[in-house]
Design an enzyme around this catalytic site. Structure first.
Site, mmCIF file in Angstrom:
data_model
loop_
_atom_site.group_PDB
_atom_site.id
_atom_site.type_symbol
_atom_site.label_atom_id
_atom_site.label_comp_id
_atom_site.label_asym_id
_atom_site.label_seq_id
_atom_site.Cartn_x
_atom_site.Cartn_y
_atom_site.Cartn_z
ATOM 1 N N GLY A 169 0.829 -1.207 0.000
ATOM 2 C CA GLY A 169 0.000 0.000 0.000
ATOM 3 C C GLY A 169 0.857 1.247 0.000
ATOM 4 N N GLY A 170 0.517 2.171 0.906
ATOM 5 C CA GLY A 170 1.212 3.457 0.966
ATOM 6 C C GLY A 170 2.700 3.322 1.212
ATOM 7 N N GLY A 404 24.514 4.983 -32.961
ATOM 8 C CA GLY A 404 24.040 5.932 -31.951
ATOM 9 C C GLY A 404 24.588 5.607 -30.580
ATOM 10 N N ALA A 405 24.829 4.321 -30.345
ATOM 11 C CA ALA A 405 25.330 3.913 -29.039
ATOM 12 C C ALA A 405 26.719 4.491 -28.773
ATOM 13 C CB ALA A 405 25.353 2.393 -28.939
#
Ligand code: HXC
Length: 510
Positions: A169-170, A404-405
């Protein structure tokens, strides 16, 4: 006076018992330590000073007025880790399952405020069932206050989350906004909603481990950065990690004494790259042989293994290392690898940690799976991260730097400060075969001619010298000298000053 002191000791002892011996025993029987035991292991001996151990919740709904426990499910305070100040909060599962009430949240936010004001790291230890159900909106409001502080602290002080039990949850969103999340195998899990709700909403049957265990989050979702076998190992590794991290974004990296000489030559590196350009080798070996004492703290070791990221030291100073890994998918950049490295590069840049990049990358991974998954945007994250980074950037191309790498991996064109290449480097738009098949398409029927064209292309481009002739590579270095060359470059860059234009913040392709 004696009676007053006795009363204090009694109250302290009561608070230290948390939810009581029975629940402490239950915690131990699951292989978990209690919140205070965890803090004791994490911090230097006798350095922890606890705050707010008498705080109680103020809820009266659902009979809660009768069930108050001092501390209200979270232990907070500060101490030192190897002598440096660190703030900590640890959820106490023995008290209302560590769930967050208004009072519990106030304890955490007090510590968050102190950490930010005093510019020191903060560590959160999670073992909790989410919002205190009996408190309703007060608990939700408490989470909001915690989240706000997470964001204000982001990029100013290191924030680390260790998940050592349920985190639901939170409770999941605060860790998600911190710099690193670590988990413990088999005893920790993270999810927004648990297996019961999943069954109701999607009719899926899944266990907590399958839904959000350490394996899932370190290898599939990449929510978590690493997993450890038990609480003790996790906490000791956090002490090791803290030694690599600056206290804040202006403190500079910690410097640890080292007996490893900066001018150490390693002849075995001359044969690390195999003769066959398509054979793999382990980039981790290069990292270990370059770093001080071979010490490397790897982050996300189980996710997108085609790129390796983590912290090392050069001459005692912390550096962030990013390296393509030819052992996995030939070191290609795909969406996961790009996201993984981008976040790490940004962490280093936030905290003024120099970045050392080792490049052996055949390009971006082609195909529908990658394109449909947003490779363009994910690849751009890494490009963006390197491009905006102003910290010292030292790059070593060991073999392939294609397409591009090549640009992305901390090239000269995006403000790489010192760019070295090994003699085995191949810097080109693409591999020889692919290139020839495009530019000599009309000759494809003639195998001999194509073979000759490939050889010719390799002769011309499969080397570092075309780039070096243009100054895109500062020097072609001997592999054996990589440590000394990188160490010297980092030394030379120690006072680097580079500022990006003023802006409220940038708009990285998220
Ligand atoms: C109050 C809680 C609690 C909670 C657990 N407890 N979760 N009390 N609020 N959220 C209490 C239990 O009543 C029990 O009290 C003790 O903690 C231990 O819980 P058990 O269920 O016995 O333990 P276990 O079997 O190990 O299960 C742990 C658990 C489960 C998986 C965490 O308790 C659970 O599912 N809890 C609820 C999780 C949840 O749905 N939380 C709300 C999420 S909503 P006793 O007295 O018996 O020891 C949320 C929204 C916030 O958080 C959104 C903000 C953005």
């Amino acid at each position: 006076m004696k009676a007053v002191i006795e009363e204090l000791e009694k109250r302290r002892a009561n608070a230290r018992l948390g939810g009581g011996q029975k629940r402490i025993d239950a915690q131990h029987s699951r292989g978990k330590l209690t919140a205070r035991e965890r803090i004791e292991l994490l911090m230097d001996e006798e350095s922890f000073e606890e705050y707010d151990m008498y705080v109680e919740h103020r809820c009266v709904e659902f009979g809660m007025g009768e069930t108050k426990t001092p501390g209200d499910g979270v232990v907070t305070g500060w101490g030192t880790i190897n002598g440096r100040v660190v703030y900590v909060f640890a959820k106490d599962f023995t008290v209302f399952g560590g769930s967050l009430s208004e009072a519990h949240a106030k304890k955490i936010t007090k510590i968050q405020d102190m950490a930010l004001k005093n510019r020191a790291p903060i560590i959160g230890v999670f073992d909790a069932g989410g919002a205190r159900i009996q408190e309703g909106v007060d608990a939700l409001g408490g989470y909001g206050e915690v989240f706000q502080r997470n964001v204000m602290s982001s990029g100013v002080i290191p924030q680390i989350s260790i998940i050592m039990g349920p985190c639901a949850g939170g409770d999941v969103y605060s860790p998600a906004m911190t710099d690193f999340i670590f988990m413990v195998r088999n005893t920790s899990y993270m999810f927004v909603t648990g297996p019961d709700v999943v069954k109701t909403v999607t009719n899926e049957t899944v266990t907590a481990e399958e839904l959000g265990g350490a394996k899932v989050h370190t290898s599939k979702s990449s929510v978590a950065d690493r997993a450890y076998d038990n609480d003790v190992e996790a906490l000791l590794q956090m002490r090791r990690l803290l030694d690599f991290l600056p206290s804040n974004n202006q403190a500079g990296v910690p410097v640890l004494p080292t007996r490893d000489p900066a001018n150490r030559v390693d002849h075995s590196l001359d044969t690390l790259v195999p003769d066959n350009p398509n054979s793999p080798y382990d980039m981790r070996e290069l990292i270990a042989k370059v770093a001080d004492e071979g010490d490397f703290f790897e982050i996300q070791d189980a996710f997108a293994k085609n790129i390796v990221i983590g912290f090392a030291r050069m001459e005692g100073h912390t550096v962030g290392v990013v390296a393509n890994q030819p052992m996995i998918l030939a070191g290609v950049l795909d969406s996961d690898a790009s996201r993984k490295a981008a976040r790490f590069v940004r962490f280093c840049d936030c905290f003024e940690i120099p970045i050392v990049t080792f490049v052996d990358v055949p390009g971006f991974l082609p195909g529908t799976a990658q394109e449909y998954g947003g490779l363009i945007k994910h690849g751009a994250k890494l490009l963006f991260a390197y491009t905006e980074a102003t910290v010292p950037k030292v790059t070593v191309i060991t073999r392939k730097a294609y397409g591009g790498a090549y640009d992305v991996m901390s090239s000269k064109h995006i403000r790489g400060d010192v760019n070295y290449a090994w003699p085995t480097a191949e810097i080109a738009v693409m591999g020889a075969k692919g290139a020839v098949e495009i530019i000599y398409r009309s000759e494809l029927g003639d195998a001999d001619k194509i073979a000759e064209r490939i050889k010719e292309y390799e002769r011309r481009f499969a080397n570092p010298f075309v780039a070096a002739e243009r100054g895109y590579i500062d020097e072609v270095i001997l592999p054996r000298n990589t440590r000394i060359r990188v160490a010297r470059a980092l030394n030379m860059l120690r006072n680097k000053t580079l500022e990006n234009p003023w802006k409220k913040h940038d708009n990285i392709p998220l």
